[in-house]
Each structure stands twice: as C-alpha cells, then as structure tokens.
Scaffold this active site. Sequence first.
Site, PDB file in Angstrom:
ATOM      1  N   TYR A  41     -30.307 -25.009 -34.474  1.00 48.99           N
ATOM      2  CA  TYR A  41     -30.011 -24.565 -33.101  1.00 48.99           C
ATOM      3  C   TYR A  41     -30.921 -25.298 -32.111  1.00 48.99           C
ATOM      4  CZ  TYR A  41     -29.128 -21.191 -29.320  1.00 48.99           C
ATOM      5  OH  TYR A  41     -28.782 -20.601 -28.141  1.00 48.99           O
ATOM      6  N   CYS A  46     -28.133 -18.386 -20.879  1.00 51.86           N
ATOM      7  CA  CYS A  46     -28.310 -18.921 -22.232  1.00 51.86           C
ATOM      8  C   CYS A  46     -29.066 -20.243 -22.235  1.00 51.86           C
ATOM      9  CB  CYS A  46     -26.960 -19.099 -22.910  1.00 51.86           C
ATOM     10  SG  CYS A  46     -26.085 -17.552 -23.057  1.00 51.86           S
ATOM     11  N   HIS A  47     -28.560 -21.210 -21.486  1.00 55.11           N
ATOM     12  CA  HIS A  47     -29.192 -22.528 -21.515  1.00 55.11           C
ATOM     13  C   HIS A  47     -29.457 -23.074 -20.120  1.00 55.11           C
ATOM     14  CE1 HIS A  47     -26.988 -22.031 -25.357  1.00 55.11           C
ATOM     15  NE2 HIS A  47     -28.212 -22.194 -25.761  1.00 55.11           N
ATOM     16  N   GLY A  48     -29.421 -22.178 -19.111  1.00 58.45           N
ATOM     17  CA  GLY A  48     -29.893 -22.535 -17.784  1.00 58.45           C
ATOM     18  C   GLY A  48     -29.004 -23.448 -16.968  1.00 58.45           C
TER      19      GLY A  48
END
Lengths: 184, 432
Positions: free
Chosen positions: B298, A148-150
């Site tokens: 987001y 998702c965000h590494g």
Amino acid sequence: MAESVVNADGPDGQHGGGDATRRDFIHIAAGAAAAGAGVMVAWPLINQMNPAADTLALASIEFDVTKVQEGQQVVIKWQGKPVFVRYRTPAELKKVIDEGAVGSPAQTDAERTKPGHEKYLVVIGSCTHLGCVPTFNAGDYGGWFCPCHGSHYDASGRIRKGPAPLNLIVPNYEYLSDTRVKIG
Amino acid sequence: MSDHESTYVPKTAVERWMDTRLPIIRFGMDYANLPTPKNLNYWWTFGGILALCLMTQIITGIVLAMHYTPHVDLAFASVERIMRDVNGGWLIRYVHANGASMFFVAVYLHMLRGLYYGSYKAPREMIWIVGCVIFFLMIATAFLGYVLPWGQMSFWGAEVITNLIGAIPVVGEPILVWLRGGPAIDNATLNRFFSLHYLLPFVIAGCVVLHLWALHAAGQNNPVGILIPKDRQKKDMLPFHPYFTVKDGFAIILFLILFAVFVFYNPNALGHADNYIPANPLQTPAHIVPEWYMLPFYAILRAIPDKFGGVVAMFAAIGVLFVLPWLDTSKVRSMRYRPTMKTFFIIFLFVCFGLGWCGAQLPDAPVVPGMPSFNLIDGQLNSYLWLTRLFTAYYFVFFLVLMPLIGLREKPLPIPATISEPVLPSTAAEKA
C-alpha cells in the site's frame, strides 16, 4: 497435426504425404469448431459478471433542488454512489467563474453546469483517485478535500491539487422543470 | 532428493493390493522417509507451520460459511450473530481472522528464509515461482475475505482496491464495472467476493501440492546452500520422519502459543475498529488502511504521484519476486558466505519494515514533528510520502541493481565441501 496423420493412401498411392487431404480438412474444421464452441461457452460465463438487468434498471432518479439550501450540499445515492448537489453562494460562484478554465481536463465552470442553473453544481461524489467520498467545504480551494490521499477540489469540483487525475465527474442530467432534476 | 529410491515394502495384503492400483501409501511413506539435510535450522520449520495455517483457515472458513450471509443488508448482522449467538462462533471467527495474520507472519518469514539462503536458485526456481503464485493468491484471498463482514473498512477497502483496476488506460472503466457487477460496490460485488473467497483457498492448496512436488524433485536447500554430494548423502541426510516431524512439531507448538495469545487475549489487535461500523457508501472513513500484511505494498502504491504508475509499482513489487532466480547472478546460494550481500539484505529487511510503517501513516504527516521542511515536487520533504519514496527506491534497487551487480563483483567466503564441516567442526577434519 498433418504430420501425425496416417496417410490413407489408396491402392494407387496417388495421395502423397505433402498434399492436403480430406482428413486434414476434417482436422482443421473440427479444431475450428471446437475453438468456436469454447468461445461460445466462455462468453456467458464472462458476461454473467456484467451488471444485471435490475441493477441497470436503477439508471435514473429525480431530485427536487429546492431541498438544497444556499451554501450547502445534499448527498443523494444514485447507482450506489453518492451524488453531490451543491447550491453555491454568490461568492463561491464568482470565484470559480473568474478562475476560467482550470483543473484536469481544464474546464470553465459553465462547462460543468446547465445554463440558467449555474448556482447548482451536480457531481458524482467519488474522488477520481481511488473512490473515497471527499469532505464538503474543506481543502485549500473551498470545494472538497479527499481525506484518503489529500486531493483538493474547488467549488466547481475541479481537481486543483493532490493525486486525483480528473475533475469530479458530472453525471448526465437534465432539468425537467425549474426545480426538478433528472439524473441519469 | 530426486534420485531418492523408494524403500517402501508393502507388508499387508491390503497394502499390496493398493500398491499396484493407487500407490498413495507408497507416496506418503516416501515423503516420510525423504532424505533431508541434517543442518536445517528453525527457519525451515515455517513450511510445516504454513501447512497448518492453510488447514486452519480452510476448516474455520467452511464452518463460518455455514452461518454467514453474503448479502449487503444481512452480511454485517450475520457476522454479529456469529459472534453472539452461534455456539463458539466468536472463537471460530477470531481464529479465522487472526489466522489470516498468522498465515502472513509465517509466509513472510518463509520467504525471507528463501531469500537469505538462496532457496530460489537453480535447481529450485520452480519451487520459488510456485511459492510466489501462492503468495499472490494469498493476498487476493485475504482481501476478498476482509470485504465479507461488510464493515466500513471492508467496503472502502474494496472501493479503493477495485478502483486500482480503473487506472488502466482505456479498458480500465469497463473492466471495473464488470468486476463489480454494477456502477459501484454493491450486492453483486459482495456475492462474487464470497464465492471467490471460498474458491481460492482450494486453488492455493493445489499450488501447495505443486510446491511440494517441485521440492521433492529438486531436493531441499539447507543453510550452507550447497548441493550434497552423492557419496555424502548417507552421512549428511536424515529421514524426514521422525527427525523433522518432531522438530516442526515443536515449532508448531510455539507458533500456536503466539496464535492463542492473539485469539484469546487481544483478538482485535491486528484489526481496525472502523470495521465494526456497518458499511456506508456515502461516508468515507477518515483514514483508510489495509491490514498490516498489505501495508508495504500500500505504501508503494501511494509513493508514486501518478495513479496508474502507483498501481504498476505495487504489482511490480510482487512481480519482481517471480524473476528473482534470474536477477541474482551469484554462484553462491547462502548469504552466510556473501558478506556484502548480507549487509544489503539487512538494510532490505529494515526497508520492508519501514514501508509497512509508512503505509500506516498519513502520507502528508511530518516524519520529524516540528522540523522545518520545504516542498519537493508534490510533497513536503519531511513527510512520510518522501520517506516512502526513499524506501520504495531501495526496494527496487535491491532486486534490480544490487542483486545482479553484487553477484558479479562480490568475493564470497570459502564454502565448505560438505554440510558436516560447519556443523561438526571437530569431526569434520577426521572424516574429510
């Protein structure tokens, strides 16, 4: 409220405006009772959202670690969350032990496993950033990589790179026998 | 306007009987006759469009709830049943799902209209603040609704967004368990999300009444942004009905054409294919993205390298709108007469689109493919992460620095004395 009270002076007029009267006392007592009742009504409405008894009843599971092959992991569902049970190869194990205390908070591998069972790592498979399930055997440290965000985790589940603030969480667990583990 | 006198005279016996008991007919007639600035342009028609959107969402939502089952084992199947077996269920669900997108298209244009023409300034601060509350409730409602089909994106969207609460120091974790009703997103969560998704639209409707009430009290802004002098009210204003009901009606038809194109020709264009996979708590989709209307926020969330910091920045991006009336120091409302501010506003518009674009990309992906880059802090400089940071910085600088400073330093263009002047340049001279 005292200002708005109509002063119920007796004929002798001895209950002056500034003095506390029985009426003031009734006002304060009634207000306090109403506030208390309000809290008593609100609490069940708030508390109903806490985990229900049947949800809490699923607090522990047992697992046979011989199901995990060397170099692999098995994912089991516990309390709706994935739990990774990883059987680390000797090379992986040596690497994470040699690195000493790293991650956030800095931990040695020994702090994250049970004595005599170092080859098995048990962690909650939920990225400490925003809760995704990290991918097995990926990332720069040979542990897990969160797509998702590494976030990169090592083979001890310690955060090494990326936005996740904490190491993968080690749940409360114990070995019931040499091969049987109780989680929760 | 606030000093608008009621001109309603009850004609029939029934109307007279009602008027002394519950003057609701008078209220409606007064609204229909509300003096409205005659120079309103088509940016002002989104209010009516939004009212239609809210009604559409409530009506389709109520009927969908008659067929939907809020249970983890049945939710996905019940939605598929709506699509295949319920009479016209596919249409109602596509109208509801695309209706949410249309609602946000309209609300963003409505907000940008307010921003450009200074509709948030005195005496209209409460209209703006109630509007911000409605916007916040809309985001909450849309998120709760997105979770209900219990697909992969639903589940993981809920996981990621509720995890934001867990970022709060100390009390975050217990609040998270309380919100979810268990250690993880599960049946309890789905149940309460359904309950709240049904409730909040009615709260929005209540806020809309307050929004209109405040509008009625303060009077409408207009593209020139001046208060209409009392002696000009007869000349510069028209009754709301039929002039603006017809104009809004025309805009609504155009809007419905766009809506219908999505519903009938590409109903899944604004959704995500992964939501047709049933929720699986053990498998994360490779790339979790919210709906398009949440992407800018987001992106701001991801821009900050700290978990709690990201959450704060994201909420601040919405929160800053609430204090906008006090951040803008300019005496002039409409940006038509504020050349400097207009330029920065156009940049702001691009930045908002840019944030939305970045929100849909993988943060580590290079912006210019193949261009060599170097590491700065915790990311490649040539990455969407850094582009997002640039845009996020501008977003906040626009509100917190440019708005107060430009308002003080800028020399606005001459402002017309009446709205008739710019509307009717040939007649303005003789009437003035």
